[in-house]
Design a protein around this motif. Structure first.
Motif: not given
Length: 165
Positions: A79-102
């Motif tokens: 919701r709040y990332s305007r630059r980094l999230i789009p970059l991660t989507r553009r370069l998915p072979s480099v960036f990996e975003l994961r959610q911590l377990r509860p």
């Protein structure tokens, strides 16, 4: 931390400007890996143009570049990332975003580990207070091990996937 090099300096971080300076300097020096643990991607820190430009250069210039980001709140990160999230989507072979377990998401700790040698540790993510250790693989090792354990237990999250049209 017992493996720390005796000459490695541990610098205190008490304000956002100092935190941003270390974050940008460390990210600009990345050669193979950038690992981040953050409550919600902290857009005031990780969505700044200087940081995003540094990791983009790293991602584009290095064949073996890898950026792994673990977040507690995936929805806030998107919701709040305007630059980094789009970059991660553009370069998915480099960036990996994961959610911590509860069970880990409740921990407020924030970490930035670069190449297993530079570390920023903030016990209260979202606040700038913490320590930075520069060019100290011995001091970084326990943090890297902590990251690997969290990463192994984290999950990919649908919030991080871009829409494919």
């Amino acid at each position: 931390m017992q493996d720390a090099e005796p000459t490695a300096a541990l610098s205190q971080i008490a304000d956002f400007e100092t935190l941003a300076t270390y974050t940008d300097r460390f990210a600009s020096s990345a050669r193979t890996r950038v690992d981040v643990v953050t409550p919600n991607l902290e857009p005031q820190l990780y969505d700044r143009p200087a940081f995003v430009a540094a990791v983009e250069r790293f991602a584009l210039d290095r064949r073996d570049a890898r950026v792994r980001i673990l977040v507690a709140d995936a929805q806030a990160a998107v919701r709040y990332s305007r630059r980094l999230i789009p970059l991660t989507r553009r370069l998915p072979s480099v960036f990996e975003l994961r959610q911590l377990r509860p069970k880990h998401a409740d921990s407020p700790r924030a970490l930035l580990i670069i190449d297993g040698r530079h570390v920023i540790d903030r016990p209260q993510g979202g606040r700038p207070d913490g320590v930075a250790s520069e060019d100290s693989p011995g001091r970084a090792k326990p943090y890297a091990e902590t990251f690997e354990a969290l990463y192994a237990e984290s999950d990919p999250h649908t919030e991080f996937r871009g829409l494919q049209l």
